[in-house]
Design a protein around this motif. Sequence first.
Motif, PDB file in Angstrom:
ATOM      1  N   ALA A  11     -29.411  -1.637  70.835  1.00  0.00           N
ATOM      2  CA  ALA A  11     -28.983  -0.236  70.761  1.00  0.00           C
ATOM      3  C   ALA A  11     -29.123   0.456  72.115  1.00  0.00           C
ATOM      4  O   ALA A  11     -28.242   1.217  72.527  1.00  0.00           O
ATOM      5  N   ILE A  12     -30.201   0.171  72.826  1.00  0.00           N
ATOM      6  CA  ILE A  12     -30.392   0.765  74.149  1.00  0.00           C
ATOM      7  C   ILE A  12     -29.324   0.255  75.118  1.00  0.00           C
ATOM      8  O   ILE A  12     -28.742   1.026  75.885  1.00  0.00           O
ATOM      9  N   ALA A  13     -29.052  -1.053  75.082  1.00  0.00           N
ATOM     10  CA  ALA A  13     -28.031  -1.627  75.962  1.00  0.00           C
ATOM     11  C   ALA A  13     -26.649  -1.075  75.641  1.00  0.00           C
ATOM     12  O   ALA A  13     -25.866  -0.744  76.536  1.00  0.00           O
ATOM     13  N   LEU A  14     -26.328  -0.962  74.366  1.00  0.00           N
ATOM     14  CA  LEU A  14     -25.034  -0.423  73.964  1.00  0.00           C
ATOM     15  C   LEU A  14     -24.900   1.044  74.373  1.00  0.00           C
ATOM     16  O   LEU A  14     -23.845   1.463  74.870  1.00  0.00           O
ATOM     17  N   GLY A  15     -25.960   1.800  74.206  1.00  0.00           N
ATOM     18  CA  GLY A  15     -25.934   3.200  74.634  1.00  0.00           C
ATOM     19  C   GLY A  15     -25.740   3.334  76.129  1.00  0.00           C
ATOM     20  O   GLY A  15     -24.992   4.197  76.601  1.00  0.00           O
ATOM     21  N   TYR A  16     -26.388   2.485  76.903  1.00  0.00           N
ATOM     22  CA  TYR A  16     -26.234   2.513  78.348  1.00  0.00           C
ATOM     23  C   TYR A  16     -24.791   2.186  78.750  1.00  0.00           C
ATOM     24  O   TYR A  16     -24.201   2.869  79.592  1.00  0.00           O
ATOM     25  N   LEU A  17     -24.214   1.154  78.143  1.00  0.00           N
ATOM     26  CA  LEU A  17     -22.845   0.772  78.485  1.00  0.00           C
ATOM     27  C   LEU A  17     -21.840   1.849  78.087  1.00  0.00           C
ATOM     28  O   LEU A  17     -20.895   2.128  78.822  1.00  0.00           O
ATOM     29  N   LEU A  18     -22.049   2.460  76.927  1.00  0.00           N
ATOM     30  CA  LEU A  18     -21.156   3.537  76.517  1.00  0.00           C
ATOM     31  C   LEU A  18     -21.252   4.729  77.458  1.00  0.00           C
ATOM     32  O   LEU A  18     -20.245   5.330  77.815  1.00  0.00           O
ATOM     33  N   LYS A  19     -22.450   5.064  77.865  1.00  0.00           N
ATOM     34  CA  LYS A  19     -22.627   6.189  78.785  1.00  0.00           C
ATOM     35  C   LYS A  19     -21.999   5.895  80.130  1.00  0.00           C
ATOM     36  O   LYS A  19     -21.337   6.736  80.722  1.00  0.00           O
ATOM     37  N   LYS A  20     -22.177   4.678  80.616  1.00  0.00           N
ATOM     38  CA  LYS A  20     -21.682   4.332  81.944  1.00  0.00           C
ATOM     39  C   LYS A  20     -20.169   4.210  81.995  1.00  0.00           C
ATOM     40  O   LYS A  20     -19.539   4.695  82.934  1.00  0.00           O
ATOM     41  N   PHE A  21     -19.565   3.559  81.002  1.00  0.00           N
ATOM     42  CA  PHE A  21     -18.144   3.256  81.087  1.00  0.00           C
ATOM     43  C   PHE A  21     -17.242   4.157  80.252  1.00  0.00           C
ATOM     44  O   PHE A  21     -16.040   4.165  80.450  1.00  0.00           O
ATOM     45  N   VAL A  22     -17.784   4.916  79.312  1.00  0.00           N
ATOM     46  CA  VAL A  22     -16.944   5.746  78.455  1.00  0.00           C
ATOM     47  C   VAL A  22     -17.254   7.224  78.657  1.00  0.00           C
ATOM     48  O   VAL A  22     -16.370   8.015  78.966  1.00  0.00           O
ATOM     49  N   TRP A  23     -18.488   7.608  78.480  1.00  0.00           N
ATOM     50  CA  TRP A  23     -18.863   9.019  78.496  1.00  0.00           C
ATOM     51  C   TRP A  23     -18.632   9.661  79.866  1.00  0.00           C
ATOM     52  O   TRP A  23     -17.959  10.677  79.972  1.00  0.00           O
ATOM     53  N   THR A  24     -19.160   9.063  80.923  1.00  0.00           N
ATOM     54  CA  THR A  24     -19.070   9.648  82.255  1.00  0.00           C
ATOM     55  C   THR A  24     -17.627   9.718  82.763  1.00  0.00           C
ATOM     56  O   THR A  24     -17.223  10.776  83.239  1.00  0.00           O
ATOM     57  N   PRO A  25     -16.815   8.658  82.689  1.00  0.00           N
ATOM     58  CA  PRO A  25     -15.446   8.787  83.193  1.00  0.00           C
ATOM     59  C   PRO A  25     -14.602   9.813  82.434  1.00  0.00           C
ATOM     60  O   PRO A  25     -13.768  10.479  83.024  1.00  0.00           O
ATOM     61  N   VAL A  26     -14.824   9.951  81.136  1.00  0.00           N
ATOM     62  CA  VAL A  26     -14.027  10.892  80.356  1.00  0.00           C
ATOM     63  C   VAL A  26     -14.358  12.324  80.752  1.00  0.00           C
ATOM     64  O   VAL A  26     -13.473  13.141  80.984  1.00  0.00           O
ATOM     65  N   PHE A  27     -15.629  12.646  80.839  1.00  0.00           N
ATOM     66  CA  PHE A  27     -16.010  14.022  81.125  1.00  0.00           C
ATOM     67  C   PHE A  27     -16.075  14.333  82.609  1.00  0.00           C
ATOM     68  O   PHE A  27     -16.043  15.489  83.001  1.00  0.00           O
ATOM     69  N   GLU A  28     -16.140  13.329  83.462  1.00  0.00           N
ATOM     70  CA  GLU A  28     -16.131  13.567  84.892  1.00  0.00           C
ATOM     71  C   GLU A  28     -14.728  13.903  85.373  1.00  0.00           C
ATOM     72  O   GLU A  28     -14.556  14.645  86.319  1.00  0.00           O
ATOM     73  N   SER A  29     -13.713  13.386  84.713  1.00  0.00           N
ATOM     74  CA  SER A  29     -12.341  13.657  85.129  1.00  0.00           C
ATOM     75  C   SER A  29     -11.912  15.075  84.791  1.00  0.00           C
ATOM     76  O   SER A  29     -10.968  15.584  85.367  1.00  0.00           O
ATOM     77  N   ARG A  30     -12.599  15.721  83.873  1.00  0.00           N
ATOM     78  CA  ARG A  30     -12.239  17.086  83.494  1.00  0.00           C
ATOM     79  C   ARG A  30     -12.758  18.125  84.469  1.00  0.00           C
ATOM     80  O   ARG A  30     -12.275  19.242  84.490  1.00  0.00           O
TER      81      ARG A  30
END
Length: 52
Positions: A11-30
């Motif tokens: 769960a920790i690894a999955l959360g880290y990967l989601l934050k790194k590759f999904v969460w940050t690029p989506v909200f950083e582009s806005r």
Amino acid sequence: MQTILVLITFAIALGYLLKKFVWTPVFESRTTPPNSLDGNKVKCGKKDCGCH
């Protein structure tokens, strides 16, 4: 007991990967680009002194 530790680690690894590759690029582009030295394609602040 080992199963719980494996699930927590997964769960920790999955959360880290989601934050790194999904969460940050989506909200950083806005966000708008910052007014930095090269943010507006301007070297040396407001004036182009040609030193770069």
